[in-house]
Design an enzyme around this catalytic site. Structure first.
Site, PDB file in Angstrom:
ATOM      1  CD  GLU A  48      -2.769   1.206   2.452  1.00 59.14           C
ATOM      2  OE1 GLU A  48      -2.800   0.260   3.246  1.00 59.14           O
ATOM      3  OE2 GLU A  48      -3.468   2.222   2.563  1.00 59.14           O
ATOM      4  NE  ARG A 272       3.478  -7.172  10.557  1.00 63.01           N
ATOM      5  CZ  ARG A 272       2.937  -6.579   9.492  1.00 63.01           C
ATOM      6  NH1 ARG A 272       2.118  -7.238   8.700  1.00 63.01           N
ATOM      7  NH2 ARG A 272       3.200  -5.324   9.241  1.00 63.01           N
ATOM      8  CE  LYS A 282       3.103   0.104   4.790  1.00 59.54           C
ATOM      9  NZ  LYS A 282       2.418  -0.089   3.518  1.00 59.54           N
TER      10      LYS A 282
HETATM   11  P1  ATP Z   1       2.608  -2.050   7.856  1.00 59.38           P
HETATM   12  O1  ATP Z   1       1.867  -2.569   9.028  1.00 59.38           O
HETATM   13  O2  ATP Z   1       4.036  -1.751   8.129  1.00 59.38           O
HETATM   14  O3  ATP Z   1       1.902  -0.916   7.166  1.00 59.38           O
HETATM   15  P2  ATP Z   1       1.457  -3.679   5.879  1.00 59.38           P
HETATM   16  O4  ATP Z   1       1.317  -5.157   5.945  1.00 59.38           O
HETATM   17  O5  ATP Z   1       0.229  -2.877   6.076  1.00 59.38           O
HETATM   18  O6  ATP Z   1       2.621  -3.247   6.830  1.00 59.38           O
HETATM   19  P3  ATP Z   1       1.639  -3.450   3.047  1.00 59.38           P
HETATM   20  O7  ATP Z   1       2.147  -2.331   2.258  1.00 59.38           O
HETATM   21  O8  ATP Z   1       0.181  -3.710   3.028  1.00 59.38           O
HETATM   22  O9  ATP Z   1       2.129  -3.238   4.535  1.00 59.38           O
HETATM   23  O10 ATP Z   1       2.443  -4.774   2.741  1.00 59.38           O
HETATM   24  C1  ATP Z   1       2.828  -5.254   1.492  1.00 59.38           C
HETATM   25  C2  ATP Z   1       3.248  -6.682   1.672  1.00 59.38           C
HETATM   26  O11 ATP Z   1       4.328  -6.779   2.575  1.00 59.38           O
HETATM   27  C3  ATP Z   1       2.114  -7.516   2.232  1.00 59.38           C
HETATM   28  O12 ATP Z   1       2.051  -8.738   1.534  1.00 59.38           O
HETATM   29  C4  ATP Z   1       2.517  -7.725   3.663  1.00 59.38           C
HETATM   30  O13 ATP Z   1       1.984  -8.919   4.147  1.00 59.38           O
HETATM   31  C5  ATP Z   1       4.042  -7.718   3.577  1.00 59.38           C
HETATM   32  N1  ATP Z   1       4.626  -7.298   4.845  1.00 59.38           N
HETATM   33  C6  ATP Z   1       4.417  -6.145   5.508  1.00 59.38           C
HETATM   34  N2  ATP Z   1       5.074  -6.137   6.683  1.00 59.38           N
HETATM   35  C7  ATP Z   1       5.744  -7.313   6.757  1.00 59.38           C
HETATM   36  C8  ATP Z   1       6.594  -7.903   7.723  1.00 59.38           C
HETATM   37  N3  ATP Z   1       6.907  -7.292   8.862  1.00 59.38           N
HETATM   38  N4  ATP Z   1       7.103  -9.131   7.466  1.00 59.38           N
HETATM   39  C9  ATP Z   1       6.800  -9.758   6.306  1.00 59.38           C
HETATM   40  N5  ATP Z   1       5.997  -9.265   5.368  1.00 59.38           N
HETATM   41  C10 ATP Z   1       5.469  -8.054   5.570  1.00 59.38           C
HETATM   42 MG    MG Z   2      -1.415  -2.480   5.041  1.00 64.04          MG
END
Ligand code: ATP
Ligand code: MG
Length: 573
Positions: A48, A272, A282
């Site tokens: 995102e 994760r 983020k």
């Molecule tokens: P955040 O909570 O930091 O915003 P998010 O999961 O909302 O993380 P996205 O931009 O939606 O962030 O994530 C893109 C991809 O990266 C998704 O497939 C998500 O599952 C993966 N991802 C995000 N954070 C992690 C993490 N800590 N470990 C492994 N994969 C991750």
């Molecule tokens: Mg997200």
């Protein structure tokens, strides 16, 4: 996908062996059973664009691109841009830069917003099939009727609207007739489902907001769950990998795909990444940036890819780390020292060495002729003979580290002290004679003698010295700013705070130390932003992006000492 040739470094380490883990097993099985016929495997990385990528994303990227690559498949970069209010072009640009820096190139660049028309048509299809309805409840009312883990939810009084009424209302929602939050479109599934995600989830909400790509075309936006699986399906994604918190969403992911009868993408959840002493969220990283607790998303203390890149970390080390951690089905926490270990391992092999005195103390060698100077020959990298030799000037006045001298040495202190002899690396043996102090009683200069027969740092008569220290000729030294970084948080789990506390309470107040005037050997005068150098005995450094020839700035990537081996031993015992 293909590995970005820009990142192919001749001296880069061999990539770690392909790790085995449950996701690889799934790929192997699907290949064996020809689950998708002759179609190539397709994956996607779906960030995102609401922040910069962090190390958790690196893990996801390495899995998404890495697995496709290993099986001859393809990987799309897809921006999951369904939240117009939080998303910006700046984030889109930084994400593309970071994915490429990590060494990957996508096959197709996609946006969930590319599918808004198709998703809208499918919503109408579901309404016509009696599988979706418009609910006039507010978000709060919907929550109240949702039930709990132990109690079923209640059907909304709007659940039995006719298809005609639902169609009319939904089209009017899309035309902008209703204010934000007054109506939603919901899937008609089961308010008594044990899975809360299946209790008539919201598909569309009204949001009169401009979107970074579609502008003001839409005032209704699809929810993540309604957009994600169908986006996968439209791209013919075979293996849609995401983190474990989406496991409970998988039934809904499948429900939409089945109701619409579209390409059956499969979702696979993995653990994760969470690293000690830092935060991979983020939202929280954005807070650090907004509250100016750090200098920006690329502050070298940040766990963002732009931050650790600026700090001097390499893409190869991050990829090797990701290969080593693999993937599993349970969340855990990984020691940050493990990542550092992979980085040191690479830098030790590849970084040229140089001498830099961070906290200078002047040493005058009384019996070295005034006005005389000479060049001593030094190996650029003892780990790599092909890195060659360089010449470093030596003269009567030099700088050593303040730490390398003690007027009154504590027990087992083998470095310089009055009457003691040490080796100046690659130069001579010197013996301290006396000290010069300032009015406050601080030692500001050490007077020494040297043994001309010890040139090159070799003992002339077999006599031993217990210590070798680095130095820089005072007359030839260049000045630089050096930034030393420590952990950003003092707690291994920064989110671990007492009731009412904030993760900000765990910030390390001493995570940055700036040394304004370090003394460096003159060969570093031409160092360019991004160059990586080991300062002998002091650590791995890189030239900061703000560095200029007349105002050099170095970041310490890591100190030399590797603590990972110790942690591993402890864990194994
Ligand atoms: P955040 O909570 O930091 O915003 P998010 O999961 O909302 O993380 P996205 O931009 O939606 O962030 O994530 C893109 C991809 O990266 C998704 O497939 C998500 O599952 C993966 N991802 C995000 N954070 C992690 C993490 N800590 N470990 C492994 N994969 C991750
Ligand atoms: Mg997200």
């Amino acid at each position: 996908m293909s590995t970005n040739p820009q990142n192919t470094n001749a001296s880069a380490p061999a990539e770690a062996a392909r790790p085995s883990h449950f996701i690889r097993d799934i790929f192997v099985e699907d290949q064996k059973t020809k689950k998708y016929g002759d179609a190539v495997f397709q994956t996607r990385f779906p960030p995102e664009p609401n922040g910069y990528l962090h190390l958790g994303h690196a893990k996801a990227i390495c899995l998404d691109f890495g697995m496709a690559d290993d099986f001859g498949g393809l990987t799309n970069l897809r921006f999951d841009d369904t939240n117009p209010e939080k998303e910006e072009q700046e984030y889109v640009d930084s994400i593309m830069e970071d994915v490429r820096w990590l060494g990957f190139e996508w096959d197709r660049l996609c946006y969930a917003s590319d599918y808004f028309d198709q998703l809208f048509e499918w919503a109408i299809q579901l309404i016509k099939a009696g599988k979706a309805y418009v609910d006039d409840h507010s978000a709060e009312e919907i929550r109240q009727h949702r039930g709990t883990l132990t109690e079923p939810g209640e059907n909304s009084p709007y659940r039995n609207r006719t298809v005609e009424e639902n169609l009319d209302l939904f089209l009017r929602m899309a035309k902008g007739e209703f204010p934000d939050g007054t109506r939603v479109l919901r899937a008609k599934i089961d308010m008594a489902s044990p899975n809360l995600n299946m209790r008539d989830p919201v598909m569309y909400r009204i949001l009169h907001a401009s979107h970074h790509r579609t502008g003001d075309k839409w005032c209704i936006y699809p929810m993540y769950d309604y957009a994600h699986g169908q986006s996968d399906s439209l791209e013919k994604v075979t293996h849609s990998m995401c983190t474990l918190e989406f496991a409970d969403h998988q039934p809904l992911y499948r429900w939409y795909i089945e109701q619409l009868g579209i390409f059956p993408s499969q979702q696979i959840e993995f653990d994760r990444l969470s690293l000690t002493y830092t935060l991979l969220s983020k939202r929280k990283l954005l807070q650090l940036v907004q509250e100016k607790r750090v200098s920006g998303w690329d502050d070298p203390r940040m766990p963002t890819l732009s931050g650790i890149r600026r700090r001097g970390f390499t893409a190869a080390a991050i990829r090797n780390f990701c290969a080593a951690i693999g993937a599993s089905r349970t969340n855990g926490s990984t020691d940050i020292e493990m990542l550092e270990h992979f980085q040191r391992e690479e830098l030790n092999r590849t970084s040229p060495r140089a001498m830099a005195v961070l906290r200078p103390l002047k040493v005058v060698i009384e019996n070295y002729p005034e006005g005389q100077e000479e060049l001593v020959e030094v190996a650029n990298n003892p780990e790599d003979p092909s890195a060659g030799l360089r010449q470093v000037p030596f003269s009567r006045e030099i700088y050593i580290e303040q730490d390398d001298f003690r007027e009154v040495p504590p027990p087992k202190y083998y470095r310089l002290s009055p009457g003691k002899e040490v080796r100046l690396r690659n130069a001579y043996f010197i013996t301290a004679k006396e000290v010069v102090k300032d009015a406050a009683g601080n030692v500001v200069e050490v007077r020494c003698t040297y043994d001309p027969a010890s040139r090159g740092g070799n003992s002339p008569d077999g006599r031993k010295v217990k210590s070798t220290i680095h130095w820089v000729s005072a007359k030839h030294a260049i000045s630089a700013e050096v930034r030393l970084y420590d952990k950003l948080f003092i707690n291994p789990n920064p989110s671990d705070v007492p009731e009412g506390g904030s993760f900000l309470d765990n910030l390390n107040p001493n995570s940055l130390e700036v040394i304004a005037d370090a003394k460096l050997e003159p060969s570093l005068a031409t160092a360019k932003p991004g160059d990586r150098i080991q300062f002998e005995r002091m650590g791995y450094f890189c030239v900061d992006i703000e560095s200029k020839p007349e105002a050099l700035v170095f970041n310490r990537t890591l100190p030399l000492k590797d603590t990972w081996a110790k942690i591993e031993r402890k864990a194994g015992s």
